[in-house]
Scaffold this motif. Sequence first.
Motif, short mmCIF file in Angstrom:
data_model
loop_
_atom_site.label_atom_id
_atom_site.label_comp_id
_atom_site.label_asym_id
_atom_site.label_seq_id
_atom_site.Cartn_x
_atom_site.Cartn_y
_atom_site.Cartn_z
N GLY A 2 48.48 50.81 59.22
CA GLY A 2 47.79 51.46 60.32
C GLY A 2 48.20 50.85 61.64
O GLY A 2 48.57 49.67 61.72
N VAL A 64 42.32 48.66 55.78
CA VAL A 64 43.02 48.97 57.03
C VAL A 64 42.04 49.60 58.02
O VAL A 64 41.96 49.19 59.18
CB VAL A 64 44.23 49.90 56.79
CG1 VAL A 64 44.81 50.39 58.12
CG2 VAL A 64 45.30 49.21 55.97
N THR A 65 41.27 50.56 57.57
CA THR A 65 40.29 51.23 58.43
C THR A 65 39.27 50.24 58.97
O THR A 65 38.95 50.25 60.17
CB THR A 65 39.58 52.37 57.65
OG1 THR A 65 40.56 53.31 57.23
CG2 THR A 65 38.55 53.06 58.52
N ARG A 88 45.03 55.97 67.21
CA ARG A 88 45.04 55.38 65.86
C ARG A 88 45.92 56.25 64.96
O ARG A 88 45.82 57.46 64.98
CB ARG A 88 43.62 55.36 65.31
CG ARG A 88 43.49 54.76 63.94
CD ARG A 88 42.07 54.84 63.45
NE ARG A 88 41.17 54.05 64.28
CZ ARG A 88 40.24 53.23 63.83
NH1 ARG A 88 40.06 53.10 62.53
NH2 ARG A 88 39.48 52.55 64.64
N ARG A 89 46.78 55.57 64.19
CA ARG A 89 47.63 56.29 63.24
C ARG A 89 47.65 55.55 61.91
O ARG A 89 47.63 54.32 61.88
CB ARG A 89 49.06 56.39 63.75
CG ARG A 89 49.17 57.26 64.99
CD ARG A 89 50.59 57.51 65.40
NE ARG A 89 51.28 58.25 64.35
CZ ARG A 89 52.61 58.23 64.20
NH1 ARG A 89 53.36 57.52 64.99
NH2 ARG A 89 53.17 58.92 63.23
N PHE A 90 47.68 56.32 60.86
CA PHE A 90 47.82 55.78 59.50
C PHE A 90 49.17 56.25 58.98
O PHE A 90 49.55 57.41 59.16
CB PHE A 90 46.70 56.26 58.59
CG PHE A 90 45.37 55.69 58.98
CD1 PHE A 90 44.98 54.43 58.59
CD2 PHE A 90 44.50 56.44 59.76
CE1 PHE A 90 43.76 53.91 58.97
CE2 PHE A 90 43.27 55.93 60.16
CZ PHE A 90 42.89 54.66 59.75
#
Length: 95
Positions: A2, A64-65, A88-90
């Motif tokens: 992430g 991760v979150t 925010r990117r995963f």
Amino acid sequence: MGTLSFDILLGDVHSLKEKRSVVRPIVAELQRKYSVSAAEVDHMNLHRRAIIGLAMVSGDAAHVTDVLDRCERLVAARPEVELLSVRRRFHGDDD
């Protein structure tokens, strides 16, 4: 994996030297508390704006979150900066 990027506005800052004295401790705290990779990544020549980027890798998406949420709260709670936006990117295996 992430990533987060924070667009921040710095308060009473009148030089790039003063800017570094505000941004560096934020980056260091993110790295120390959450074991993420973090750095100032844009607006290096503007003394009242900064983009801080960070990334972390884990096999557990929930972890991760959770860590990204904590990092966002840490930056948002800093009284010397105003958080203008967060991206925010995963990233998965197919990225």
